[in-house]
Design a protein around this motif. Structure first.
Motif, mmCIF file in Angstrom:
data_model
loop_
_atom_site.group_PDB
_atom_site.id
_atom_site.type_symbol
_atom_site.label_atom_id
_atom_site.label_comp_id
_atom_site.label_asym_id
_atom_site.label_seq_id
_atom_site.Cartn_x
_atom_site.Cartn_y
_atom_site.Cartn_z
ATOM 1 N N GLN A 91 0.814 -1.219 0.000
ATOM 2 C CA GLN A 91 0.000 0.000 0.000
ATOM 3 C C GLN A 91 0.849 1.271 0.000
ATOM 4 N N ASP A 92 2.179 1.143 0.171
ATOM 5 C CA ASP A 92 3.082 2.292 0.138
ATOM 6 C C ASP A 92 3.513 2.655 -1.281
ATOM 7 N N VAL A 93 3.198 1.810 -2.261
ATOM 8 C CA VAL A 93 3.626 2.051 -3.637
ATOM 9 C C VAL A 93 2.799 3.173 -4.252
ATOM 10 N N ALA A 94 3.490 4.183 -4.762
ATOM 11 C CA ALA A 94 2.830 5.332 -5.384
ATOM 12 C C ALA A 94 2.770 5.200 -6.898
ATOM 13 N N SER A 95 3.759 4.532 -7.494
ATOM 14 C CA SER A 95 3.744 4.389 -8.949
ATOM 15 C C SER A 95 4.493 3.134 -9.377
ATOM 16 N N LEU A 96 4.055 2.592 -10.506
ATOM 17 C CA LEU A 96 4.686 1.439 -11.136
ATOM 18 C C LEU A 96 4.829 1.714 -12.626
ATOM 19 N N ARG A 97 5.934 1.263 -13.185
ATOM 20 C CA ARG A 97 6.133 1.277 -14.622
ATOM 21 C C ARG A 97 6.366 -0.167 -15.041
ATOM 22 N N ILE A 98 5.564 -0.617 -15.978
ATOM 23 C CA ILE A 98 5.635 -1.997 -16.454
ATOM 24 C C ILE A 98 6.117 -1.954 -17.900
ATOM 25 N N TYR A 99 7.231 -2.609 -18.160
ATOM 26 C CA TYR A 99 7.805 -2.680 -19.498
ATOM 27 C C TYR A 99 7.554 -4.084 -20.040
ATOM 28 N N VAL A 100 6.980 -4.173 -21.228
ATOM 29 C CA VAL A 100 6.724 -5.471 -21.848
ATOM 30 C C VAL A 100 7.235 -5.461 -23.285
ATOM 31 N N THR A 101 7.635 -6.642 -23.746
ATOM 32 C CA THR A 101 8.136 -6.748 -25.118
ATOM 33 C C THR A 101 7.011 -6.990 -26.112
ATOM 34 N N ASP A 102 5.782 -7.235 -25.612
ATOM 35 C CA ASP A 102 4.650 -7.499 -26.502
ATOM 36 C C ASP A 102 3.363 -6.992 -25.846
ATOM 37 N N VAL A 103 2.959 -5.782 -26.213
ATOM 38 C CA VAL A 103 1.759 -5.171 -25.625
ATOM 39 C C VAL A 103 0.508 -5.979 -25.971
ATOM 40 N N LYS A 104 0.432 -6.523 -27.178
ATOM 41 C CA LYS A 104 -0.734 -7.339 -27.558
ATOM 42 C C LYS A 104 -0.857 -8.562 -26.659
ATOM 43 N N ASP A 105 0.267 -9.183 -26.331
ATOM 44 C CA ASP A 105 0.262 -10.337 -25.433
ATOM 45 C C ASP A 105 -0.208 -9.916 -24.042
ATOM 46 N N TYR A 106 0.191 -8.739 -23.594
ATOM 47 C CA TYR A 106 -0.256 -8.202 -22.303
ATOM 48 C C TYR A 106 -1.786 -8.047 -22.305
ATOM 49 N N ARG A 107 -2.301 -7.478 -23.373
ATOM 50 C CA ARG A 107 -3.770 -7.319 -23.475
ATOM 51 C C ARG A 107 -4.481 -8.673 -23.460
ATOM 52 N N ARG A 108 -3.926 -9.655 -24.173
ATOM 53 C CA ARG A 108 -4.540 -10.997 -24.220
ATOM 54 C C ARG A 108 -4.597 -11.651 -22.849
ATOM 55 N N HIS A 109 -3.652 -11.361 -21.992
ATOM 56 C CA HIS A 109 -3.569 -11.998 -20.677
ATOM 57 C C HIS A 109 -3.991 -11.070 -19.535
ATOM 58 N N LEU A 110 -4.732 -10.021 -19.864
ATOM 59 C CA LEU A 110 -5.082 -9.000 -18.880
ATOM 60 C C LEU A 110 -5.755 -9.579 -17.631
ATOM 61 N N ARG A 111 -6.674 -10.507 -17.794
ATOM 62 C CA ARG A 111 -7.383 -11.072 -16.637
ATOM 63 C C ARG A 111 -6.411 -11.820 -15.717
ATOM 64 N N ALA A 112 -5.579 -12.682 -16.278
ATOM 65 C CA ALA A 112 -4.616 -13.441 -15.469
ATOM 66 C C ALA A 112 -3.588 -12.515 -14.822
ATOM 67 N N LEU A 113 -3.148 -11.492 -15.548
ATOM 68 C CA LEU A 113 -2.202 -10.526 -14.991
ATOM 69 C C LEU A 113 -2.843 -9.761 -13.837
ATOM 70 N N GLY A 114 -4.116 -9.379 -14.014
ATOM 71 C CA GLY A 114 -4.845 -8.698 -12.946
ATOM 72 C C GLY A 114 -4.968 -9.565 -11.706
ATOM 73 N N ASP A 115 -5.219 -10.851 -11.902
ATOM 74 C CA ASP A 115 -5.304 -11.780 -10.768
ATOM 75 C C ASP A 115 -3.979 -11.828 -10.008
ATOM 76 N N GLU A 116 -2.879 -11.913 -10.743
ATOM 77 C CA GLU A 116 -1.553 -11.948 -10.116
ATOM 78 C C GLU A 116 -1.278 -10.645 -9.373
#
Length: 131
Positions: A71-96
């Motif tokens: 709860q102390d985290v103010a910001s995150l930057r997420i770097y991915v090599t495949d944005v489309k793959d990130y979108r495809r796995h959005l639900r599982a990533l959200g769960d994690e």
């Protein structure tokens, strides 16, 4: 609480992030973490969800060692090599994500990059926290 999220009604309703976060106290800069084990090698090369989970675990380990909590985290930057793959796995990533952060959503950015430093890495996460 050292971090307060800000979501102005004049912007679209955020889902899974905050528009801004205000932190007070000691700043903790969290270096980019990938899905690497103690040997420094990427675990599950090419597996976005597994690497995302491990990267979050590594980030949490650094955060706790520095005296912080999710709860102390103010910001995150997420770097991915495949944005489309990130979108495809959005639900599982959200769960994690929610397994580690609960319903705390700081200011976030997702950036598509050509490659990351470690061979086989597909995601890297860095952050800023206040305690």
């Amino acid at each position: 609480m050292p971090v307060r999220v800000v979501n102005p009604e004049t912007l679209t309703k955020p889902v899974g992030y905050a528009h801004a976060a205000v932190g007070t106290g000691k700043a903790i800069a969290l270096a980019g973490k990938m899905g690497c084990g103690l040997d420094g090698k990427v675990e599950k090369p090419g597996d976005l969800v597994a690497q995302f989970a491990k990267a979050l675990d590594n980030l949490m380990e650094a955060l706790r060692a520095a005296g912080g909590a999710p709860q102390d985290v103010a910001s995150l930057r997420i770097y991915v090599t495949d944005v489309k793959d990130y979108r495809r796995h959005l639900r599982a990533l959200g769960d994690e994500y929610r397994t580690r952060f609960g319903r705390h959503f700081p200011a976030m950015a997702l950036l598509g990059v050509r490659e990351l430093f470690e061979p086989g890495a597909v995601v890297e996460i860095e952050g800023l926290a206040y305690v």
